[in-house]
Design a protein around this motif. Structure first.
Motif, PDB file in Angstrom:
ATOM      1  N   VAL A   1       0.832  -1.211   0.000  1.00  0.00           N
ATOM      2  CA  VAL A   1       0.000   0.000   0.000  1.00  0.00           C
ATOM      3  C   VAL A   1       0.863   1.256   0.000  1.00  0.00           C
ATOM      4  CG1 VAL A   1      -1.612   1.372   1.390  1.00  0.00           C
ATOM      5  CG2 VAL A   1      -2.036  -1.065   1.017  1.00  0.00           C
ATOM      6  N   GLY A   2       1.929   1.253   0.795  1.00  0.00           N
ATOM      7  CA  GLY A   2       2.800   2.425   0.841  1.00  0.00           C
ATOM      8  C   GLY A   2       3.329   2.794  -0.533  1.00  0.00           C
ATOM      9  N   ASP A   3       3.782   1.797  -1.276  1.00  0.00           N
ATOM     10  CA  ASP A   3       4.307   2.056  -2.625  1.00  0.00           C
ATOM     11  C   ASP A   3       3.204   2.507  -3.580  1.00  0.00           C
ATOM     12  OD1 ASP A   3       6.816   1.422  -1.803  1.00  0.00           O
ATOM     13  OD2 ASP A   3       6.879  -0.578  -2.711  1.00  0.00           O
ATOM     14  N   LEU A   4       2.003   1.934  -3.441  1.00  0.00           N
ATOM     15  CA  LEU A   4       0.899   2.330  -4.321  1.00  0.00           C
ATOM     16  C   LEU A   4       0.498   3.786  -4.099  1.00  0.00           C
ATOM     17  CD1 LEU A   4      -1.444  -0.817  -4.157  1.00  0.00           C
ATOM     18  CD2 LEU A   4      -0.197   0.007  -6.170  1.00  0.00           C
ATOM     19  N   VAL A   5       0.401   4.183  -2.837  1.00  0.00           N
ATOM     20  CA  VAL A   5      -0.029   5.548  -2.532  1.00  0.00           C
ATOM     21  C   VAL A   5       1.032   6.558  -2.955  1.00  0.00           C
ATOM     22  CG1 VAL A   5      -0.733   7.125  -0.690  1.00  0.00           C
ATOM     23  CG2 VAL A   5      -1.522   4.766  -0.671  1.00  0.00           C
ATOM     24  N   GLU A   6       2.294   6.194  -2.843  1.00  0.00           N
ATOM     25  CA  GLU A   6       3.357   7.081  -3.324  1.00  0.00           C
ATOM     26  C   GLU A   6       3.217   7.335  -4.823  1.00  0.00           C
ATOM     27  OE1 GLU A   6       7.092   5.438  -2.185  1.00  0.00           O
ATOM     28  OE2 GLU A   6       7.060   6.377  -0.194  1.00  0.00           O
ATOM     29  N   ARG A   7       2.607   6.387  -5.525  1.00  0.00           N
ATOM     30  CA  ARG A   7       2.370   6.554  -6.966  1.00  0.00           C
ATOM     31  C   ARG A   7       0.984   7.135  -7.234  1.00  0.00           C
ATOM     32  NH1 ARG A   7       5.451   1.408  -9.745  1.00  0.00           N
ATOM     33  NH2 ARG A   7       6.805   0.922  -7.992  1.00  0.00           N
ATOM     34  N   GLU A   8       0.353   7.664  -6.165  1.00  0.00           N
ATOM     35  CA  GLU A   8      -0.924   8.379  -6.234  1.00  0.00           C
ATOM     36  C   GLU A   8      -2.106   7.475  -6.572  1.00  0.00           C
ATOM     37  OE1 GLU A   8      -0.629  11.896  -8.632  1.00  0.00           O
ATOM     38  OE2 GLU A   8       0.568  12.917  -7.103  1.00  0.00           O
ATOM     39  N   TYR A   9      -2.048   6.226  -6.145  1.00  0.00           N
ATOM     40  CA  TYR A   9      -3.225   5.365  -6.224  1.00  0.00           C
ATOM     41  C   TYR A   9      -4.064   5.562  -4.966  1.00  0.00           C
ATOM     42  CZ  TYR A   9      -1.512   2.828 -10.296  1.00  0.00           C
ATOM     43  OH  TYR A   9      -1.094   2.499 -11.563  1.00  0.00           O
ATOM     44  N   CYS A  10      -5.376   5.502  -5.130  1.00  0.00           N
ATOM     45  CA  CYS A  10      -6.298   5.591  -3.999  1.00  0.00           C
ATOM     46  C   CYS A  10      -6.575   4.188  -3.475  1.00  0.00           C
ATOM     47  CB  CYS A  10      -7.603   6.254  -4.441  1.00  0.00           C
ATOM     48  SG  CYS A  10      -8.924   6.172  -3.215  1.00  0.00           S
ATOM     49  N   ILE A  11      -6.534   4.014  -2.159  1.00  0.00           N
ATOM     50  CA  ILE A  11      -6.776   2.712  -1.539  1.00  0.00           C
ATOM     51  C   ILE A  11      -8.222   2.653  -1.051  1.00  0.00           C
ATOM     52  CG2 ILE A  11      -6.081   1.106   0.261  1.00  0.00           C
ATOM     53  CD1 ILE A  11      -3.987   1.634  -1.977  1.00  0.00           C
ATOM     54  N   VAL A  12      -8.973   1.681  -1.561  1.00  0.00           N
ATOM     55  CA  VAL A  12     -10.380   1.502  -1.204  1.00  0.00           C
ATOM     56  C   VAL A  12     -10.507   0.278  -0.310  1.00  0.00           C
ATOM     57  CG1 VAL A  12     -12.722   1.166  -2.088  1.00  0.00           C
ATOM     58  CG2 VAL A  12     -11.061   2.488  -3.423  1.00  0.00           C
ATOM     59  N   SER A  13     -11.186   0.430   0.827  1.00  0.00           N
ATOM     60  CA  SER A  13     -11.368  -0.701   1.730  1.00  0.00           C
ATOM     61  C   SER A  13     -12.621  -0.480   2.572  1.00  0.00           C
ATOM     62  CB  SER A  13     -10.121  -0.890   2.607  1.00  0.00           C
ATOM     63  OG  SER A  13     -10.103  -2.190   3.180  1.00  0.00           O
ATOM     64  N   GLY A  14     -12.775  -1.299   3.630  1.00  0.00           N
ATOM     65  CA  GLY A  14     -14.025  -1.290   4.374  1.00  0.00           C
ATOM     66  C   GLY A  14     -13.979  -0.727   5.771  1.00  0.00           C
ATOM     67  N   GLY A  15     -12.830  -0.160   6.184  1.00  0.00           N
ATOM     68  CA  GLY A  15     -12.750   0.478   7.495  1.00  0.00           C
ATOM     69  C   GLY A  15     -12.781  -0.469   8.677  1.00  0.00           C
ATOM     70  N   ALA A  16     -12.656  -1.778   8.434  1.00  0.00           N
ATOM     71  CA  ALA A  16     -12.765  -2.767   9.510  1.00  0.00           C
ATOM     72  C   ALA A  16     -11.415  -2.994  10.187  1.00  0.00           C
ATOM     73  CB  ALA A  16     -13.303  -4.085   8.948  1.00  0.00           C
ATOM     74  N   PHE A  17     -11.402  -3.917  11.155  1.00  0.00           N
ATOM     75  CA  PHE A  17     -10.154  -4.314  11.798  1.00  0.00           C
ATOM     76  C   PHE A  17      -9.259  -5.033  10.785  1.00  0.00           C
ATOM     77  CE2 PHE A  17     -13.087  -4.666  15.602  1.00  0.00           C
ATOM     78  CZ  PHE A  17     -12.626  -3.513  16.214  1.00  0.00           C
TER      79      PHE A  17
ATOM     80  N   LYS B   1     -16.259   0.916  16.550  1.00  0.00           N
ATOM     81  CA  LYS B   1     -16.017   2.048  17.447  1.00  0.00           C
ATOM     82  C   LYS B   1     -14.535   2.217  17.733  1.00  0.00           C
ATOM     83  CE  LYS B   1     -18.173   5.265  19.845  1.00  0.00           C
ATOM     84  NZ  LYS B   1     -19.014   6.284  19.165  1.00  0.00           N
ATOM     85  N   GLN B   2     -13.815   1.090  17.806  1.00  0.00           N
ATOM     86  CA  GLN B   2     -12.383   1.161  18.111  1.00  0.00           C
ATOM     87  C   GLN B   2     -11.592   1.844  16.992  1.00  0.00           C
ATOM     88  OE1 GLN B   2     -14.403  -1.357  18.445  1.00  0.00           O
ATOM     89  NE2 GLN B   2     -13.858  -2.758  20.122  1.00  0.00           N
ATOM     90  N   ASN B   3     -12.177   1.910  15.797  1.00  0.00           N
ATOM     91  CA  ASN B   3     -11.507   2.567  14.666  1.00  0.00           C
ATOM     92  C   ASN B   3     -12.022   3.987  14.441  1.00  0.00           C
ATOM     93  OD1 ASN B   3      -9.966   0.345  14.161  1.00  0.00           O
ATOM     94  ND2 ASN B   3     -11.000  -0.274  12.280  1.00  0.00           N
ATOM     95  N   GLU B   4     -12.703   4.542  15.441  1.00  0.00           N
ATOM     96  CA  GLU B   4     -13.332   5.852  15.263  1.00  0.00           C
ATOM     97  C   GLU B   4     -12.316   6.928  14.884  1.00  0.00           C
ATOM     98  OE1 GLU B   4     -16.400   8.914  17.557  1.00  0.00           O
ATOM     99  OE2 GLU B   4     -15.794   7.024  18.503  1.00  0.00           O
ATOM    100  N   ASN B   5     -11.153   6.944  15.535  1.00  0.00           N
ATOM    101  CA  ASN B   5     -10.139   7.953  15.206  1.00  0.00           C
ATOM    102  C   ASN B   5      -9.652   7.798  13.768  1.00  0.00           C
ATOM    103  OD1 ASN B   5     -10.274   9.081  17.758  1.00  0.00           O
ATOM    104  ND2 ASN B   5      -8.574   7.860  18.571  1.00  0.00           N
ATOM    105  N   LEU B   6      -9.461   6.545  13.338  1.00  0.00           N
ATOM    106  CA  LEU B   6      -9.040   6.289  11.962  1.00  0.00           C
ATOM    107  C   LEU B   6     -10.097   6.779  10.977  1.00  0.00           C
ATOM    108  CD1 LEU B   6      -7.351   4.950   9.710  1.00  0.00           C
ATOM    109  CD2 LEU B   6      -8.493   2.787  10.273  1.00  0.00           C
ATOM    110  N   LEU B   7     -11.363   6.476  11.256  1.00  0.00           N
ATOM    111  CA  LEU B   7     -12.437   6.873  10.351  1.00  0.00           C
ATOM    112  C   LEU B   7     -12.591   8.391  10.300  1.00  0.00           C
ATOM    113  CD1 LEU B   7     -15.030   4.084  11.251  1.00  0.00           C
ATOM    114  CD2 LEU B   7     -13.540   4.209   9.248  1.00  0.00           C
ATOM    115  N   ARG B   8     -12.354   9.060  11.424  1.00  0.00           N
ATOM    116  CA  ARG B   8     -12.429  10.527  11.415  1.00  0.00           C
ATOM    117  C   ARG B   8     -11.272  11.117  10.609  1.00  0.00           C
ATOM    118  NH1 ARG B   8     -16.569  12.131  14.003  1.00  0.00           N
ATOM    119  NH2 ARG B   8     -17.446  11.004  15.788  1.00  0.00           N
TER     120      ARG B   8
END
Length: 403
Positions: free
Chosen positions: A165-181, A215-222
């Motif tokens: 993911v780090g390498d993908l984002v450096e190349r300006e790709y957007c990462i799509v996922s579900g916000g879960a653990f 709820k435990q991912n609330e800071n990440l989601l914000r």
């Protein structure tokens, strides 16, 4: 700007269950305003209602017998959801959305993610979102990669996800996922830590965007709201349910030009995302794991069936994306004659698969792969592409030519 279509579709989202083919057909035939009037029972539902249908070629071609089935199905839904219809107040909902800086995007809007239309009869009726809405314009198939996997992540899964993911984002790709653990959270966090550029990451929720979950991912989601986007096809105030997690997986797959499964058990929900991606003609990759690791059984299962290719670094994905979304160079100069008109221009691989398709009696996927000399994964992806071009039909018994 809020329009009557926004209010109508917000009512539909509030009342109807997601991915209902009859509701989408009703919207297509009658329009969102009349569909909302029927679901809220402001308009009486009678057989004569279909005389008001939109006169498109597709609608005119629906046989009377099929129209009767649609009528019965819609009537059952209006009755089943009648308790919900009395609790709809879109004015109140949009006021609440304003306090959250939330917004509602519909297919009639210019910034609607057109990739969602690939879901056909299972596309969402509208999308609630939080974050800078202008970033929707950066959510495109050539620049978006879904990264999903197990919630009970291993240290290997954490390292592999962060590395790719780090390498993908450096190349300006957007990462799509579900916000879960697990894999989801690592993918989002890595994307946000590497850059805060155009659109580092998007999370698809199985609940209302006003209820960050888990709820435990609330800071990440914000943080995602501040730097990326939070999206959901369900109305504000809705809690997550087991089936909604599975339903939202199709949105993750549809919005991404590529889906990567990092760790997945034998029956992981991540495999559900992979299946949606394959059915849409999207590429799927897996990160290989330890042969004795239960967390990699699902990934290895996809690889064994030749439904996904192995990914060990970001370049594997970038190369595949560039090949897929660069204008085809292997297009046949001479359109193929079918005896009933010309085919659209096909690539060499598409032509091989089309030639392997039977004219009438459907053939199973394995037979088509055997006839075309291609592996199962390539054959499945190509069949989806041919179906999108309108020259292949997917029937219960298999595939055949449509012309």
């Amino acid at each position: 700007m809020m329009t009557p279509e926004h209010s109508a579709r917000a009512e539909i989202v509030r009342i109807a269950e997601p991915e209902d083919p009859y509701i989408n057909l009703c919207i297509e035939m009658l329009g969102p305003l009349l569909t909302a009037d029927l679901l809220t029972q402001r308009q009486e539902f009678t057989p004569g209602i279909w005389e008001q249908r939109t006169e498109t070629d597709a609608m005119r071609s629906i046989p009377v017998s099929d129209l009767q089935k649609v009528h019965e199905a819609l009537g059952n839904r209006i009755e089943r959801w009648s308790l919900r219809s009395g609790k709809v107040n879109t004015d109140q909902e949009f006021r609440m959305a304003g306090t959250l800086d939330s917004w509602f995007c519909i297919p009639e809007d210019s910034d609607w993610p057109r990739a969602l239309d690939d879901l056909g009869e299972k596309k969402p009726y509208g999308i609630w979102g939080r974050g800078d809405r202008s970033k929707l314009n950066h959510l495109t198939l050539p620049s978006s990669v879904a990264v999903v996997g197990s919630r009970d992540i291993t240290s290997y899964g954490t390292s592999a996800t962060a590395h790719i993911v780090g390498d993908l984002v450096e190349r300006e790709y957007c990462i799509v996922s579900g916000g879960a653990f697990g894999i989801d959270a690592v993918a989002h966090r890595t994307a946000l830590s590497v850059t805060s550029g155009k659109l580092p990451s998007v999370a698809l929720m199985a609940c209302g965007v006003d209820r960050p979950y888990p709820k435990q991912n609330e800071n990440l989601l914000r943080e995602l709201i501040n730097e990326g986007l939070l999206l959901s096809e369900v109305a504000l105030g809705n809690s997550p349910t087991r089936w909604r997690f599975l339903q939202r997986n199709r949105l993750i797959a549809a919005l991404s030009g590529y889906s990567l499964i990092v760790e997945a058990r034998w029956r992981s929900g991540a495999l559900n995302t992979a299946n949606h991606a394959l059915s849409l003609g999207r590429e799927v990759g897996i990160v290989p794991g330890h042969i004795f690791s239960p967390n990699s059984e699902g990934c290895h299962r996809l690889a064994k069936k030749e439904l996904a290719h192995v990914v060990t670094d970001a370049q594997d994905i970038v190369s595949m994306m560039q090949t897929k979304f660069t204008p085809e160079e292997e297009t046949l100069d001479i359109p193929l004659e079918t005896g009933r008109g010309e085919l659209p221009k096909l690539s060499e691989v598409q032509s091989r698969v089309w030639d392997a398709l039977p004219l009438r009696r459907p053939a199973p996927l394995e037979n088509i792969a055997l006839m075309s000399g291609l592996d199962i994964r390539t054959t499945m992806l190509t069949l989806s592409q041919l179906a999108a071009k309108g020259v292949a039909l997917n029937q219960n018994q298999g595939w055949s030519k449509s012309q």
